[in-house]
Design a protein around this motif. Structure first.
Motif, short mmCIF file in Angstrom:
data_model
loop_
_atom_site.label_atom_id
_atom_site.label_comp_id
_atom_site.label_asym_id
_atom_site.label_seq_id
_atom_site.Cartn_x
_atom_site.Cartn_y
_atom_site.Cartn_z
N PRO A 1 0.80 -1.23 0.00
CA PRO A 1 0.00 0.00 0.00
C PRO A 1 0.84 1.28 0.00
N VAL A 2 2.04 1.22 0.56
CA VAL A 2 2.91 2.39 0.53
C VAL A 2 3.38 2.64 -0.90
N GLY A 3 3.75 1.57 -1.60
CA GLY A 3 4.15 1.72 -2.98
C GLY A 3 3.02 2.15 -3.90
N ASP A 4 1.76 1.87 -3.49
CA ASP A 4 0.61 2.23 -4.30
C ASP A 4 0.11 3.65 -4.05
N LEU A 5 0.75 4.37 -3.14
CA LEU A 5 0.32 5.73 -2.86
C LEU A 5 0.35 6.59 -4.13
N GLU A 6 -0.62 7.45 -4.28
CA GLU A 6 -0.68 8.30 -5.46
C GLU A 6 0.43 9.35 -5.38
N ALA A 7 1.39 9.26 -6.25
CA ALA A 7 2.54 10.18 -6.22
C ALA A 7 3.25 10.14 -7.56
N ASP A 8 3.83 11.28 -7.93
CA ASP A 8 4.61 11.37 -9.17
C ASP A 8 6.06 11.03 -8.83
N ARG B 1 3.10 19.66 0.12
CA ARG B 1 2.99 19.39 -1.31
C ARG B 1 2.98 17.89 -1.61
N GLY B 2 2.99 17.08 -0.57
CA GLY B 2 3.01 15.65 -0.77
C GLY B 2 4.36 15.07 -1.09
N LEU B 3 5.44 15.84 -0.84
CA LEU B 3 6.77 15.35 -1.20
C LEU B 3 7.21 14.19 -0.32
N ALA B 4 6.84 14.19 0.97
CA ALA B 4 7.19 13.05 1.83
C ALA B 4 6.52 11.78 1.32
N THR B 5 5.27 11.89 0.91
CA THR B 5 4.56 10.74 0.33
C THR B 5 5.23 10.27 -0.95
N THR B 6 5.66 11.22 -1.78
CA THR B 6 6.34 10.87 -3.03
C THR B 6 7.62 10.11 -2.76
N VAL B 7 8.42 10.57 -1.80
CA VAL B 7 9.66 9.90 -1.45
C VAL B 7 9.39 8.49 -0.94
N MET B 8 8.41 8.35 -0.04
CA MET B 8 8.08 7.04 0.51
C MET B 8 7.62 6.08 -0.58
N ALA B 9 6.77 6.58 -1.48
CA ALA B 9 6.26 5.71 -2.55
C ALA B 9 7.37 5.24 -3.47
N TYR C 1 2.14 8.95 8.82
CA TYR C 1 2.30 7.50 8.81
C TYR C 1 1.01 6.78 9.18
N ASP C 2 0.17 7.41 10.01
CA ASP C 2 -1.16 6.84 10.27
C ASP C 2 -1.91 6.65 8.95
N GLY C 3 -1.86 7.68 8.11
CA GLY C 3 -2.57 7.63 6.84
C GLY C 3 -2.03 6.60 5.88
N MET C 4 -0.78 6.18 6.07
CA MET C 4 -0.17 5.16 5.21
C MET C 4 -0.39 3.75 5.74
N GLY C 5 -1.03 3.64 6.91
CA GLY C 5 -1.31 2.32 7.47
C GLY C 5 -0.30 1.82 8.48
N PHE C 6 0.66 2.66 8.88
CA PHE C 6 1.63 2.24 9.89
C PHE C 6 0.99 2.29 11.28
#
Length: 348
Positions: free
Chosen positions: A193-200, A294-302, A331-336
């Motif tokens: 699910p972390v890899g499936d996060l919507e991110a460029d 801007r969602g950059l932390a999510t982008t890095v994690m994905a 991280y709560d939002g990512m399922g951790f």
């Protein structure tokens, strides 16, 4: 928590239960006319001279006068997790340690003394995963001497809050004058699910080593030295993520376009991932203050998660300090979810 038998409160624990997880109810002196109670759940770490010590999963020690006990009983370990990968404390302790390997280490029985010039407590603390082969007081003296010889403060890393963790050792450290200095959660999640996060993720550059720009963004990089890249590069399979910065960016959430700030300019965001068998550990995820939200932390994690999935990993872990509310929410939002807590105790 039910404490009664036939409607009566019962104390069903004794000093023989030291080392077990218990739940107790104690009377409090509120100054009022009626009896008031508080409940404490944790590992019973001692019962001496009429005083019980209970270590909560947070690492906090609570001291309770035996005379104030209204009820108490042994309770089972926390229930098995219902989401995320199954994992024991022993497995996670070994995996997380391999992600922050020291420059120098030495065995003390089953304990491991670790040093890396003071760069991160995780690589500069004793890791006590078993019997040191000596009485604890004597072992702690050896730990102090070992770090003093290297001009470093003496730390011991412990864990609480899961089956097989080290509440008894935490209590021993406190009795010998060591003080808890830093606490954090170890969190785990399914990796896909972390890899499936919507991110460029096209904006993310992945490398095997941290370059000057990456280090310029890393907040913990304050004292240059050969030990820093050695610790950061340690682990079975290590990846560094960089989102390049841009000049002329105002920091608002509009246009993200900008001119390349140059190869050594601090990036907009960075991250580190260590792939170790089925586990992918995430750390050093940082975003420039003017680039946040801007969602950059999510982008890095994905981006890092997708690379780890390519290498066969299926589970994720990370460590987050308890007062970092922004990271905890992300991280709560990512399922951790929290698996256990770890603590660094420092010699007085």
């Amino acid at each position: 928590m039910e404490f009664t038998i036939g409607g009566r409160l019962e104390v069903r624990i004794t000093p023989a239960d030291v080392g077990k997880r218990v739940s107790v109810r104690r009377r409090t002196d509120s100054g009022g006319t009626g009896a008031e109670f508080t409940d404490v759940v944790g590992v019973l770490t001692s019962w001496n001279n009429g005083v019980l010590s209970i270590t909560r999963k947070s690492g906090e020690s609570v001291h309770i006068a035996e005379s104030s006990l209204a009820a108490g009983k042994v309770v089972p370990s926390a229930p098995a997790r219902r989401r995320g990968p199954a994992a024991s404390f022993g497995e996670l302790a070994a995996v997380t340690a391999r992600a922050w390997q020291p420059v120098e280490s030495e065995a003390l029985g089953d304990w491991r003394l670790r040093a890396a010039g003071g760069f991160t407590r995780r690589a500069n603390s004793a890791l006590p995963l078993g019997d040191p082969g000596l009485p604890v007081g004597e072992a702690l003296g050896r730990v102090r001497d070992w770090y003093e010889e290297r001009g470093l403060p003496a730390y011991v890393q412990t864990a609480t809050g899961a089956e097989g963790t080290q509440e008894l050792l935490c209590a021993e450290l406190e009795r010998h004058g060591w003080r808890r200095e830093v606490s954090a959660e170890v969190r785990i999640a399914a990796l896909a699910p972390v890899g499936d996060l919507e991110a460029d993720v096209r904006a993310v550059r992945l490398t095997r080593e941290p370059d000057a720009a990456w280090l310029a963004r890393y907040q913990r990089f304050s004292a240059p030295g050969p030990h820093v890249p050695r610790v950061l590069g340690s682990g079975p399979s290590v990846w560094f993520a960089t989102v390049p910065g841009a000049t002329g960016d105002t920091g608002d959430t509009g246009d993200r376009e900008g001119r390349d700030a140059g190869p050594d300019a601090p990036p907009a965001a960075i991250g580190r991932c260590v792939v170790d068998g089925r586990w992918a550990g995430f750390m050093a995820v940082e975003v420039a203050p003017e680039q946040r939200r801007r969602g950059l932390a999510t982008t890095v994690m994905a981006a890092l998660a997708r690379r780890a999935l390519d290498e066969g990993a299926s589970a994720a872990w990370l460590q987050v300090e308890e007062d970092n509310e922004g990271a905890r929410a992300l991280y709560d939002g990512m399922g951790f979810a929290a698996h256990h807590r770890y603590h660094h105790y420092r010699s007085a």
